[in-house]
Design a protein around this motif. Sequence first.
Motif, short mmCIF file in Angstrom:
data_model
loop_
_atom_site.label_atom_id
_atom_site.label_comp_id
_atom_site.label_asym_id
_atom_site.label_seq_id
_atom_site.Cartn_x
_atom_site.Cartn_y
_atom_site.Cartn_z
N ALA A 233 78.62 36.71 27.15
CA ALA A 233 79.97 36.95 26.64
C ALA A 233 81.02 36.11 27.35
N LEU A 234 80.85 35.87 28.65
CA LEU A 234 81.82 35.07 29.39
C LEU A 234 81.89 33.65 28.83
N LYS A 235 80.74 33.05 28.57
CA LYS A 235 80.71 31.69 28.02
C LYS A 235 81.26 31.66 26.60
N ILE A 236 80.93 32.65 25.79
CA ILE A 236 81.45 32.72 24.41
C ILE A 236 82.97 32.86 24.43
N ALA A 237 83.49 33.74 25.28
CA ALA A 237 84.95 33.94 25.37
C ALA A 237 85.63 32.66 25.85
N GLU A 238 85.03 31.99 26.83
CA GLU A 238 85.59 30.74 27.32
C GLU A 238 85.65 29.69 26.21
N ASN A 239 84.58 29.57 25.44
CA ASN A 239 84.55 28.61 24.33
C ASN A 239 85.58 28.95 23.26
N LEU A 240 85.75 30.23 22.95
CA LEU A 240 86.75 30.64 21.96
C LEU A 240 88.16 30.30 22.43
N LEU A 241 88.43 30.54 23.71
CA LEU A 241 89.75 30.22 24.26
C LEU A 241 90.00 28.72 24.26
N LEU A 242 88.98 27.94 24.61
CA LEU A 242 89.13 26.48 24.59
C LEU A 242 89.34 25.95 23.18
N ASP A 243 88.61 26.49 22.21
CA ASP A 243 88.78 26.09 20.81
C ASP A 243 90.19 26.41 20.32
N ALA A 244 90.68 27.59 20.65
CA ALA A 244 92.03 27.98 20.24
C ALA A 244 93.06 27.06 20.87
N TYR A 245 92.87 26.71 22.13
CA TYR A 245 93.81 25.82 22.82
C TYR A 245 93.78 24.43 22.18
N GLU A 246 92.58 23.91 21.94
CA GLU A 246 92.46 22.57 21.34
C GLU A 246 93.08 22.54 19.94
N ASN A 247 92.84 23.56 19.15
CA ASN A 247 93.43 23.62 17.81
C ASN A 247 94.95 23.66 17.87
#
Length: 54
Positions: free
Chosen positions: A35-49
């Motif tokens: 879950a930590l890695k998934i949450a990190e990836n979601l936050l990074l995707d949101a930031y990049e978008n």
Amino acid sequence: MESIINRDYVDKENVIELADMNAKIYFLKSSKSNALKIAENLLLDAYENRMCKA
């Protein structure tokens, strides 16, 4: 009621902090998920978008 930070089953070492929103995301100590890695990836995707739209 006890704050989540004071509960013994909460992992206090792996925390995601959202400084702009004054928020923290905590995870369970015994969780077998990634879950930590998934949450990190979601936050990074949101930031990049958000940055690409600016």
